[in-house]
Scaffold this active site. Structure first.
Site, PDB file in Angstrom:
ATOM      1  CG  PHE A 250      -1.847  -1.228   1.249  1.00 48.69           C
ATOM      2  CD1 PHE A 250      -2.754  -1.486   0.235  1.00 48.69           C
ATOM      3  CD2 PHE A 250      -1.745  -2.121   2.302  1.00 48.69           C
ATOM      4  CE1 PHE A 250      -3.551  -2.623   0.267  1.00 48.69           C
ATOM      5  CE2 PHE A 250      -2.536  -3.264   2.342  1.00 48.69           C
ATOM      6  CZ  PHE A 250      -3.440  -3.509   1.331  1.00 48.69           C
ATOM      7  N   GLY A 519       2.024  -0.578 -11.987  1.00 49.74           N
ATOM      8  CA  GLY A 519       2.741  -1.843 -12.132  1.00 49.74           C
ATOM      9  C   GLY A 519       2.237  -2.703 -13.278  1.00 49.74           C
ATOM     10  CB  ILE A 624      -9.729  -5.615 -17.544  1.00 50.71           C
ATOM     11  CG1 ILE A 624     -10.435  -4.271 -17.318  1.00 50.71           C
ATOM     12  CG2 ILE A 624      -9.590  -6.376 -16.234  1.00 50.71           C
ATOM     13  CD1 ILE A 624      -9.683  -3.271 -16.444  1.00 50.71           C
ATOM     14  N   PRO A 627      -9.546 -10.102 -15.562  1.00 48.14           N
ATOM     15  CG  PRO A 627     -11.298 -10.239 -17.078  1.00 48.14           C
ATOM     16  CD  PRO A 627      -9.893 -10.708 -16.846  1.00 48.14           C
ATOM     17  CE  LYS A 628     -11.030 -16.421  -9.779  1.00 50.83           C
ATOM     18  NZ  LYS A 628     -11.043 -17.860 -10.084  1.00 50.83           N
ATOM     19  N   GLY A 697      -4.230   0.915 -14.931  1.00 44.97           N
ATOM     20  CA  GLY A 697      -4.238   0.277 -13.620  1.00 44.97           C
ATOM     21  C   GLY A 697      -5.577   0.447 -12.948  1.00 44.97           C
ATOM     22  CD  GLU A 700      -2.234   3.981  -6.422  1.00 48.54           C
ATOM     23  OE1 GLU A 700      -1.355   3.837  -5.563  1.00 48.54           O
ATOM     24  OE2 GLU A 700      -2.156   4.846  -7.316  1.00 48.54           O
TER      25      GLU A 700
END
Ligand code: MOS
Length: 740
Positions: A250, A519, A624, A627-628, A697, A700
């Site tokens: 975090f 990332g 994406i 997706p999981k 991403g 966040e």
């Protein structure tokens, strides 16, 4: 590979492996306890001793005496290093406070000693036996007091506000605000927060001559390596970091921390490898935290809801030479409006170091601006969803020549409103009662920027047709292993099972690392770049035309010829290495991610206790990749957003200058089980400006705006606006509507 023009069709677009909701390839290791975290790496170095850290008991001043006589006599104690034994160490580039050395104390629980012993208990007993004496100096601990004369300060990164001054102006805010028919002028506060990741900061250190290896828990391996070397005054070539599994970060593990430095110093002193974790009660004060903010927002609008003037000013605090919390950054980009003002002020505080915590800037800033938007919508008599849609912009409002690369905020909001049943919300607050519960709906926009970072990888093809990926990228629980494997599998035309991913070792190519939700897109793009090179090498080796070669089902095909992929590595592994690097696309286009957050709460009509009943996030964040795992990221972030809204708060002792509730008993965070229904929808989107992966991403984005949606729902349930987060029951109970 230089990425400086929008991505065209490429092998990733096949979406045979990428884009699929696949299980984590490291899931089995984790669920069976076989993924070793830093403190558990019993086998990496023999004869490990234990280190225990002692923290300063004052917030500001000097250590004058450290009496270690009793500690040295504790059975099993092997070595003691106190901060008075060595001069102040150099500071890593990312650290604001010094981590060790010398007599000055900059903040409470700054490390002042490490004791090394045969067992953990002996090391702890030794640390407790050290007697330190201090010369206490007065400190500045109250943001509300220090804020009054805090100067404007720019952020030192491209993310924040203010060219040179910390203040940005476009048009004439004051003039437009003065004549706006509908205005809001409100101040919101957000508290200090701690990362509270599951795995504490931990390191095993071993010296081999002058070479140092650290098995540690770090989000950013290259930064860690550089800053360990700088702090200890050794050459970076002599330092190796290894961090394959990380139990959450975090942002708290972005930068070098005391565990690594003191494990290294303890190992040197004891002549043995040393393992050391920061005890949970030390983490809040010894490491970094999200700084508290005071945010003033002014919005002026025409009666039709169009914003004509918007100002967001934030004040936060930090140690001398620290950084402001960039809480105004989203307000520069989120809504249209010609007359704009953003400003950041920074007060000097002698509390522990403020620094990045998940979505630094936006997470705190969205708590304020999205609550203000709700208040403003009510003043205008416009639905909060429509108010945001009216003020959508497809260009950077400060620099209208810069379009957004993709911006589907309106689609997020409309989809969310429809799927959540927003039309059943009663616009008048405090009207819906179900038994003891006052029920309300709230929403907010979600926004977080997309950052481009250079990222490298090495890929190896084996004779078996298997592929190994090596990069210093980290997986902080996010799913990096899996999406990197998916990328290599797609590029090389092999199945996921044929890909092995090795991460977190500083001997591997330098990646973007895990931070700022950058990332996933950047590290997969790095693997993409390396795979492009590997494909060329394979084609060359097999005598195929590399432009025509197709990589499918473990075969390489060109025209009517085909060969098994592994043949190219028959005699030796075929190895390729490359990095993705970016041109000026991030300058030409504003790259951001968007969401609509919707929340239903029940507030207990008797006690003011808030329960979340359901939540929905609709996200637009480029392709994406999985997706999981992306959904897991967003659900986790939504849960964290509930924490920011309802409970997370480091309580400051304003006399002595420390965070009082510095353990998980006193610092409360919600868990998934607190929220019965959480749903995530990803809009079908690709962003060819972001990278060859066309991804962004979500880690966040899922947090940004959630807390405001909760606060707005509480208002809708009760008619009570709480502008000071967290919205605890004690701020509601005396203001609840009278019981019928
Ligand atoms: Mo994030 S605060 O950049 O780990």
């Amino acid at each position: 590979m230089k990425f400086d023009a929008p991505a065209t069709q490429n092998p990733i677009d096949q979406l045979k492996v990428v884009g699929k909701p696949l299980d984590r390839i490291d899931g089995r290791l984790k669920t069976t306890g076989r993924a070793p975290y830093a403190y558990e790496r019993h086998d990496v170095a023999p004869n490990q001793a234990y280190g225990y850290v002692l923290g300063a008991e004052i917030a500001k001043g000097r250590v004058t005496v450290m009496d270690t006589a009793a500690a040295a006599k504790v059975p099993g104690v092997l070595a003691i290093v106190t901060t008075l034994d060595i001069p102040r160490l150099d500071k890593g580039e990312m650290n604001t406070a010094f981590l060790f050395g010398g007599s000055d104390i900059q903040h409470y629980h700054q490390a002042i000693a490490v004791v090394v012993a045969e067992t953990f208990e002996q090391a702890r007993e030794g640390a407790a036996a050290i007697k330190a004496e201090y010369e206490r100096q007065p400190g500045r601990f109250d943001l509300a007091v220090e804020a009054s004369n805090a100067p404007l300060v720019p952020a030192d990164s491209g993310e924040g506000s203010g060219g040179g001054s910390g203040e940005d102006r476009f048009g004439d805010f004051e003039a437009a605000f003065a004549v706006a028919p509908v205005t809001l002028d409100a101040t919101y506060t957000t508290p200090d927060e701690t990362h509270a990741m599951m795995e504490p900061h931990a390191t095993i250190a071993a010296w081999n001559g002058d070479r140092l290896t650290l098995w540690t828990s770090s989000q950013m391996i290259a930064w860690g390596k550089r800053d360990v070397a700088k702090t200890l005054g050794i050459s970076p070539e002599k330092v190796r970091l290894d961090s394959p599994y990380i139990g959450g970060g975090f942002g708290g593990k972005l930068f070098l921390r005391a565990d690594a430095v003191l494990a290294a110093l303890g190992a040197k002193a004891a002549g043995r490898p040393v393992k050391l974790a920061l005890p949970r009660p030390m983490i809040a004060n010894n490491t970094t935290h999200r700084p508290a903010t005071i945010q003033r927002i002014r919005i002026g609008a025409a009666r039709d809801g169009r914003i004509t003037a918007i100002a967001h000013e934030s004040t936060s605090g930090d140690l001398p030479d620290g950084q402001p919390e960039t809480a105004v950054s989203q307000t520069k980009l989120l809504y249209a409006g010609e007359n704009r003002l953003t400003a950041m002020r920074l007060a000097v505080l002698d509390l522990p170091e403020g620094n990045s915590m998940r979505a630094p800037g936006e997470a705190a800033g969205m708590l304020a601006i999205e609550a203000a938007m709700d208040e403003m919508a009510e003043k205008l008599g416009i639905d909060p969803v429509e108010f945001r849609i009216v003020n959508d912009t497809q260009v950077d409002p400060e620099h209208p020549e810069r379009p957004f690369s993709q911006r589907q905020l309106v689609e997020c909001l409309r989809t969310g409103a429809e799927r959540f049943g927003w039309n059943r919300r009663n616009a008048s607050p405090g009207q819906r009662r179900e038994g003891q519960w006052l029920v309300g709906l709230g929403m907010a926009a979600g926004f977080r920027n997309n950052l481009l970072m250079k990222s490298g990888a090495r890929v190896r093809l084996h004779a078996s047709g298997g592929v190994t990926v090596e990069t210093d990228m980290t997986d902080i629980g996010t799913g990096s292993y899996t999406i990197l494997a998916q990328t290599a599998a797609e590029m090389m035309g092999v199945s996921l099972e044929q890909v092995t991913v090795s991460l977190g070792d500083s001997d591997f190519p330098v990646s973007a690392g895990s931070g700022g939700q950058f990332g996933a897109n950047n590290s997969t793009a790095g693997v993409y770049a390396a795979c492009v090179k590997l494909r060329e090498a394979v084609a060359h080796k097999l005598g195929f035309n590399s432009a025509e070669a197709e990589f499918v089902d473990g075969q390489v095909r060109s025209g009517n010829r085909s060969a098994p992929l592994g043949r190219a590595a028959e005699t030796n592994d075929l190895v390729a290495e490359d990095s993705i690097e970016y041109g000026d696309l991030a300058k030409r286009y504003q790259q951001s991610t968007f969401a609509g957050h919707f929340v239903e709460v029940g507030v207990d009509a008797y006690t003011g206790e808030t329960r979340i009943r359901r939540m929905l996030a609709v996200c637009a964040a480029g392709r994406i990749l999985n997706p999981k795992s992306a959904r897991s990221q967003v659900i986790g972030a939504m849960t964290m957003g509930v924490g920011a809204a309802l409970m997370e708060e480091l309580a400051v002792d304003k006399r002595l200058g420390f965070f009082v509730n510095h353990d998980l008993a006193g610092y409360e965070v919600p868990v998934h089980a607190d929220i019965p229904h959480q749903e995530v929808i990803f809009l079908d989107e690709t962003d060819p400006i972001s990278s060859p992966m066309k991804a962004k991403g979500v880690g966040e984005l899922g947090l940004c705006g959630v807390g405001a949606a909760v606060a707005n729902a509480i208002y809708n349930a009760t008619g009570i606006r709480v502008r000071d987060y967290p919205v605890r029951l004690d701020k509601l109970i005396d203001r609840l509507p009278p019981l019928a």
